[in-house]
Design a protein around this motif. Structure first.
Motif, short mmCIF file in Angstrom:
data_model
loop_
_atom_site.label_atom_id
_atom_site.label_comp_id
_atom_site.label_asym_id
_atom_site.label_seq_id
_atom_site.Cartn_x
_atom_site.Cartn_y
_atom_site.Cartn_z
N MET A 1 0.81 -1.18 0.00
CA MET A 1 0.00 0.00 0.00
C MET A 1 0.87 1.26 0.00
N ILE A 2 1.92 1.30 0.81
CA ILE A 2 2.80 2.47 0.86
C ILE A 2 3.55 2.62 -0.46
N ARG A 3 4.03 1.52 -0.99
CA ARG A 3 4.76 1.59 -2.26
C ARG A 3 3.86 2.08 -3.41
N ASP A 4 2.59 1.74 -3.36
CA ASP A 4 1.65 2.19 -4.40
C ASP A 4 1.48 3.71 -4.39
N ARG A 5 1.57 4.31 -3.21
CA ARG A 5 1.35 5.76 -3.07
C ARG A 5 2.62 6.48 -2.62
N GLU A 6 3.76 5.92 -2.94
CA GLU A 6 5.04 6.43 -2.45
C GLU A 6 5.26 7.91 -2.77
N ASN A 7 5.05 8.33 -4.00
CA ASN A 7 5.31 9.72 -4.37
C ASN A 7 4.39 10.70 -3.65
N ALA A 8 3.13 10.37 -3.56
CA ALA A 8 2.18 11.24 -2.87
C ALA A 8 2.50 11.32 -1.38
N LEU A 9 2.87 10.19 -0.79
CA LEU A 9 3.22 10.17 0.63
C LEU A 9 4.50 10.95 0.90
N LYS A 10 5.48 10.82 0.01
CA LYS A 10 6.73 11.59 0.18
C LYS A 10 6.45 13.08 0.18
N ASP A 11 5.64 13.53 -0.77
CA ASP A 11 5.29 14.95 -0.84
C ASP A 11 4.54 15.39 0.41
N TYR A 12 3.58 14.58 0.85
CA TYR A 12 2.79 14.94 2.03
C TYR A 12 3.65 15.06 3.27
N PHE A 13 4.46 14.04 3.56
CA PHE A 13 5.28 14.06 4.77
C PHE A 13 6.30 15.19 4.75
#
Length: 68
Positions: A1-13
């Motif tokens: 799940m994290i790998r699927d949304r990695e780019n969005a999560l990186k930007d958010y954090f």
């Protein structure tokens, strides 16, 4: 799940919390560089602070030039 949304999560954090998201094959890690490094934290963080100060100066100078 994290790998699927990695780019969005990186930007958010990074934008919201100031954390770098590091995704490795075996783990996921949130890493934060302190805003104001202390002497006991080592020379590397002192260099990070001096770079941040230099970037702030450039931003202020640029903002002042844009206002003129």
């Amino acid at each position: 799940m994290i790998r699927d949304r990695e780019n969005a999560l990186k930007d958010y954090f990074l934008d919201k919390l100031g954390y770098h998201l590091i995704v490795h094959r075996h783990f996921v890690k949130l890493e934060k560089i302190p805003a104001s490094p202390e002497v006991w934290m080592g020379k590397l963080l002192a260099n990070v602070r001096s770079v941040n100060i230099a970037l702030r100066r450039v931003r202020v100078e640029t903002a002042c030039q844009l206002r003129q």
